[in-house]
Design a protein around this motif. Structure first.
Motif, PDB file in Angstrom:
ATOM      1  N   GLY A  25       5.851  -5.889  10.880  1.00  0.00           N
ATOM      2  CA  GLY A  25       5.415  -5.132   9.724  1.00  0.00           C
ATOM      3  C   GLY A  25       4.331  -4.131  10.076  1.00  0.00           C
ATOM      4  N   ILE A  26       4.499  -2.883   9.619  1.00  0.00           N
ATOM      5  CA  ILE A  26       3.513  -1.842   9.876  1.00  0.00           C
ATOM      6  C   ILE A  26       3.231  -1.084   8.589  1.00  0.00           C
ATOM      7  CG2 ILE A  26       4.325  -1.581  12.254  1.00  0.00           C
ATOM      8  CD1 ILE A  26       5.527   1.144  11.354  1.00  0.00           C
ATOM      9  N   HIS A  27       2.051  -0.462   8.529  1.00  0.00           N
ATOM     10  CA  HIS A  27       1.722   0.468   7.450  1.00  0.00           C
ATOM     11  C   HIS A  27       1.161   1.727   8.080  1.00  0.00           C
ATOM     12  CE1 HIS A  27       0.436   2.021   3.597  1.00  0.00           C
ATOM     13  NE2 HIS A  27      -0.754   2.284   4.125  1.00  0.00           N
ATOM     14  N   SER A  29       1.304   4.990  10.492  1.00  0.00           N
ATOM     15  CA  SER A  29       1.958   5.535  11.677  1.00  0.00           C
ATOM     16  C   SER A  29       2.605   4.446  12.529  1.00  0.00           C
ATOM     17  CB  SER A  29       0.933   6.284  12.532  1.00  0.00           C
ATOM     18  OG  SER A  29       1.474   6.609  13.790  1.00  0.00           O
ATOM     19  N   PRO A  30       3.819   4.714  13.057  1.00  0.00           N
ATOM     20  CA  PRO A  30       4.433   3.765  13.985  1.00  0.00           C
ATOM     21  C   PRO A  30       3.848   3.856  15.392  1.00  0.00           C
ATOM     22  CG  PRO A  30       5.864   5.660  13.697  1.00  0.00           C
ATOM     23  CD  PRO A  30       4.718   5.848  12.737  1.00  0.00           C
ATOM     24  N   LEU A  49      10.617  -2.212  13.584  1.00  0.00           N
ATOM     25  CA  LEU A  49       9.460  -1.846  12.778  1.00  0.00           C
ATOM     26  C   LEU A  49       9.862  -1.797  11.308  1.00  0.00           C
ATOM     27  CD1 LEU A  49       7.838   0.987  14.934  1.00  0.00           C
ATOM     28  CD2 LEU A  49       7.501  -1.497  15.064  1.00  0.00           C
ATOM     29  N   GLY A  51       8.235  -1.180   7.454  1.00  0.00           N
ATOM     30  CA  GLY A  51       7.073  -0.737   6.696  1.00  0.00           C
ATOM     31  C   GLY A  51       6.722  -1.697   5.567  1.00  0.00           C
ATOM     32  N   TYR A  52       5.433  -1.809   5.297  1.00  0.00           N
ATOM     33  CA  TYR A  52       4.990  -2.585   4.133  1.00  0.00           C
ATOM     34  C   TYR A  52       4.022  -1.748   3.305  1.00  0.00           C
ATOM     35  CZ  TYR A  52       0.669  -3.768   6.738  1.00  0.00           C
ATOM     36  OH  TYR A  52      -0.513  -3.723   7.456  1.00  0.00           O
ATOM     37  N   GLU A  53       3.960  -2.064   2.004  1.00  0.00           N
ATOM     38  CA  GLU A  53       3.096  -1.328   1.088  1.00  0.00           C
ATOM     39  C   GLU A  53       1.695  -1.916   1.104  1.00  0.00           C
ATOM     40  OE1 GLU A  53       3.630   1.428  -0.463  1.00  0.00           O
ATOM     41  OE2 GLU A  53       5.738   1.575   0.155  1.00  0.00           O
ATOM     42  N   THR A 151       0.795   4.916  -3.119  1.00  0.00           N
ATOM     43  CA  THR A 151       1.672   5.231  -1.986  1.00  0.00           C
ATOM     44  C   THR A 151       1.028   6.280  -1.091  1.00  0.00           C
ATOM     45  OG1 THR A 151       2.789   7.006  -3.177  1.00  0.00           O
ATOM     46  CG2 THR A 151       3.682   4.771  -3.442  1.00  0.00           C
TER      47      THR A 151
END
Length: 221
Positions: A25-27, A29-30, A49, A51-53, A151
């Motif tokens: 889980g990332i938020h 930039s990768p 990868l 994404g999470y909020e 967001t």
């Protein structure tokens, strides 16, 4: 606070053929995740990868949709275990290109207190947000949290139309639109970056190996 219960890499079983990728889980930039994966000696194909909020950061982990996630600063969530730091992310501020600070090569957090920032979003832990957006500067000036944090698109819209400032991390520079400026903050220390996972049932063997490899390859030294 850290709670690393993962076995060292040399005590973990080999990863069998056909093992699924680690869902990370990332938020934002990768690029930060990619650097952690490289430092762990892993190929990008071994990690997915996801994404999470930021408003509900642990939902995917608790729902079983993630195996492990990137977190910053210490966590005090009873159901989550946390690795040792695996990287550092320098502090920065994002402002619109029109902002009075936009032409600065670097800024002090004391300068940022003259402008309004963002409130803690949704279910994001307030004790972590206090690290991200300190309530006061080292000299005691209050940092005003006036804007709603939602967001990434909404954040950029607010920054484009106001003199708001978003205290954040240098890694976001990779995804900031051209109309934004990402400026280093010289008097806040880099954020420690760790990996978090569900304490019960604990990580699967291939996820445990990835966590251990990330700890062993840590650049947070």
């Amino acid at each position: 606070m850290t709670d690393s219960t993962v076995l060292p890499a040399d005590r973990l079983p080999g990863t069998p053929a056909g093992t699924p990728p680690v869902r990370l889980g990332i938020h934002g930039s990768p690029d930060l995740a990619a650097a952690i994966i490289r430092a762990a000696g892993r190929d990008a194909s071994e990690v997915e990868l996801v994404g999470y909020e930021v408003g509900d950061p642990f939902r995917g982990l608790r729902a079983g949709e993630l195996d492990v996630m990137i977190v910053k600063y210490g966590l005090e969530e009873p159901d989550l275990a946390v690795s040792r730091p695996v990287a550092l992310d320098p502090r920065a501020v994002i402002v619109g290109a029109h902002h009075p600070l936009a032409t600065h090569a670097s800024v002090s957090v004391e300068e940022l207190a003259a402008y309004e920032g963002f409130r803690c979003p949704g279910a994001f832990p307030e004790y972590v947000w206090d690290e991200v957006v300190p309530p006061r500067t080292p000299k005691g000036r209050r940092i005003r949290r006036a804007y709603e944090m939602g967001t990434v698109k909404g954040l950029m819209g607010t920054l484009s139309g106001t003199d708001a400032v978003h205290l954040t991390f240098q890694s976001l520079e990779a995804i900031a639109p051209a109309r934004m400026k990402v400026i280093p903050i010289v008097d806040l220390p880099p954020a420690p970056v760790s990996l978090a996972w569900l304490r019960d049932p604990g990580p699967a063997a291939h996820t445990a190996r990835f966590i251990a490899d990330a700890e062993n390859g840590s650049t947070a030294r």
